[in-house]
Scaffold this active site. Sequence first.
Site, mmCIF file in Angstrom:
data_model
loop_
_atom_site.group_PDB
_atom_site.id
_atom_site.type_symbol
_atom_site.label_atom_id
_atom_site.label_comp_id
_atom_site.label_asym_id
_atom_site.label_seq_id
_atom_site.Cartn_x
_atom_site.Cartn_y
_atom_site.Cartn_z
ATOM 1 N N ASP A 108 -6.052 -7.012 4.491
ATOM 2 C CA ASP A 108 -7.206 -6.418 3.800
ATOM 3 C C ASP A 108 -8.113 -7.537 3.290
ATOM 4 O O ASP A 108 -9.328 -7.502 3.469
ATOM 5 C CB ASP A 108 -6.712 -5.553 2.627
ATOM 6 C CG ASP A 108 -7.870 -4.948 1.861
ATOM 7 O OD1 ASP A 108 -8.796 -4.430 2.509
ATOM 8 O OD2 ASP A 108 -7.864 -5.014 0.614
ATOM 9 N N TYR B 15 0.823 -1.220 0.000
ATOM 10 C CA TYR B 15 0.000 0.000 0.000
ATOM 11 C C TYR B 15 0.852 1.263 0.000
ATOM 12 O O TYR B 15 0.408 2.309 -0.471
ATOM 13 C CB TYR B 15 -0.886 0.034 1.251
ATOM 14 C CG TYR B 15 -2.183 -0.722 1.120
ATOM 15 C CD1 TYR B 15 -2.181 -2.089 0.909
ATOM 16 C CD2 TYR B 15 -3.403 -0.059 1.230
ATOM 17 C CE1 TYR B 15 -3.368 -2.784 0.816
ATOM 18 C CE2 TYR B 15 -4.594 -0.744 1.138
ATOM 19 C CZ TYR B 15 -4.570 -2.108 0.927
ATOM 20 O OH TYR B 15 -5.758 -2.793 0.835
ATOM 21 N N ASP C 108 -11.953 -9.253 5.200
ATOM 22 C CA ASP C 108 -13.267 -9.286 4.552
ATOM 23 C C ASP C 108 -13.836 -10.701 4.611
ATOM 24 O O ASP C 108 -15.023 -10.902 4.869
ATOM 25 C CB ASP C 108 -13.174 -8.858 3.074
ATOM 26 C CG ASP C 108 -13.370 -7.358 2.894
ATOM 27 O OD1 ASP C 108 -13.215 -6.610 3.880
ATOM 28 O OD2 ASP C 108 -13.682 -6.932 1.767
ATOM 29 N N ASP D 56 -2.886 -18.431 1.205
ATOM 30 C CA ASP D 56 -3.864 -19.181 0.389
ATOM 31 C C ASP D 56 -4.508 -20.293 1.227
ATOM 32 O O ASP D 56 -5.723 -20.483 1.212
ATOM 33 C CB ASP D 56 -3.233 -19.729 -0.901
ATOM 34 C CG ASP D 56 -1.906 -20.437 -0.685
ATOM 35 O OD1 ASP D 56 -1.339 -20.349 0.427
ATOM 36 O OD2 ASP D 56 -1.422 -21.104 -1.627
ATOM 37 N N LYS E 173 3.227 -15.559 3.056
ATOM 38 C CA LYS E 173 3.447 -16.337 1.833
ATOM 39 C C LYS E 173 4.948 -16.625 1.777
ATOM 40 O O LYS E 173 5.640 -16.265 0.813
ATOM 41 C CB LYS E 173 2.942 -15.517 0.627
ATOM 42 C CG LYS E 173 2.909 -16.259 -0.680
ATOM 43 C CD LYS E 173 1.822 -17.313 -0.765
ATOM 44 C CE LYS E 173 1.985 -18.141 -2.029
ATOM 45 N NZ LYS E 173 1.093 -19.319 -2.065
HETATM 46 C C1 IPM Z 1 -10.247 -1.400 4.142
HETATM 47 C C2 IPM Z 1 -10.534 -0.878 2.768
HETATM 48 C C3 IPM Z 1 -9.404 0.063 2.373
HETATM 49 C C4 IPM Z 1 -8.129 -0.744 2.346
HETATM 50 C C5 IPM Z 1 -9.620 0.788 1.026
HETATM 51 C C6 IPM Z 1 -10.928 1.511 0.985
HETATM 52 C C7 IPM Z 1 -8.473 1.710 0.707
HETATM 53 O O1 IPM Z 1 -10.696 -1.921 1.869
HETATM 54 O O2 IPM Z 1 -10.130 -0.589 5.072
HETATM 55 O O3 IPM Z 1 -10.141 -2.620 4.279
HETATM 56 O O4 IPM Z 1 -7.821 -1.398 1.337
HETATM 57 O O5 IPM Z 1 -7.419 -0.734 3.347
HETATM 58 MG MG MG Z 2 -10.703 -3.828 2.764
#
Ligand code: IPM
Ligand code: MG
Length: 367
Positions: free
Chosen positions: A253, A140, A257, A229, A197
Amino acid sequence: MSSYKIAVIRGDGIGPEIVGAAIEVLNKAASMCGISLEYREYLAGGCAIDSCGIPLPIETLEGCKASDAVLLGAVGGPKWDNVEPSRRPERALLGLRSGLGLFSNLRPAIMFRELSSASPLKDPGDVDILIVRELTGGMYFGENGSYESSDILSDGTVKGEVAFDTESYSEGEIRRIVKQAFELAMGRNKKLTLVDKANVLRTSRLWRSVANEIRRDYPEVSLDFLYVDNCTMQLISRPSSFDVIVTSNMFGDIISDEAGEITGSIGMLPSASLGAPGTPGLFEPIHGSAPDIAGTGKANPLATILSAAMMLRWSLGERAAADLIESAVRKAISAGYRTPDIMGNGSGEIHVDTRAMTDAVILMMNK
Ligand code: IPM
Ligand code: MG
């Protein structure tokens, strides 16, 4: 009476509604616990692009730096999809993270028992995972760029434009986040998993060697390593066996999710982004700005309300107020209150909008 300055960034989409709800709950907790909270509002994201031309105005960053903590709703939306990449709403988040030095992102993925039918998994068990994501390094924030290349590929194609993003981590960056993950594991079930990884990446091998060094200071914590993975599979097959996961910015990230989705309650999950002691932390729900439901009253305010509780706990050290809010949220769920995103089969449920869910939480704070 302890008094705190809170920088408030409502942002875009449902951001203003859910932050408004969290502030009402915070005010109730503050009055019950004898704390004084002073709010200052700042713009960031799409609304800042509209009013000042940039996603993170300097006053916003300065205001956040001068506060005890930052409460944020969500940024972004289709309206700004075609904005030049360096000015997209998401840049505000990245700028806040790096500008405030928030290297540690805590993302709890907790399954509320009453909501387990919303999980996409058949039999998820008791899921309570704390993902500790490194937040100011890796791809990032690494070197990136693009250039033209006239080299020819094996099939005769011209390479053309080449773009690159660099994953790089220093020992120091790894040490501070891994150490924090060990500390957090000590306060939980003492199981830490480093997700990486290392079969391919040098950065991952450095993460492993630093973690192997730090583990000596935490003999009670069992540390294991998992390739990312494989981790995505294990999260599906045995989610309840994880305790604390520590990982890089990019992997964190992605798997946060996935872990959130497994709990079936993405509208319920808060997050904390923390820096060195004494720096203001940033607290936000992990879901996004949901522009499709903005203004409809359908937004679930609980992730932001729980983020406010994390703010009380982690940045302000107000444990009693944090406990009060968290237990009120649990009671509201147990009593059957459901916003549309967490509605089940209807039996015993009280279907509510953002306003009524907020009222339910406030009501439960008196019980
Ligand atoms: C998160 C989001 C952010 C990230 C984006 C919106 C830049 O996906 O906070 O997980 O990738 O960190
Ligand atoms: Mg995210």
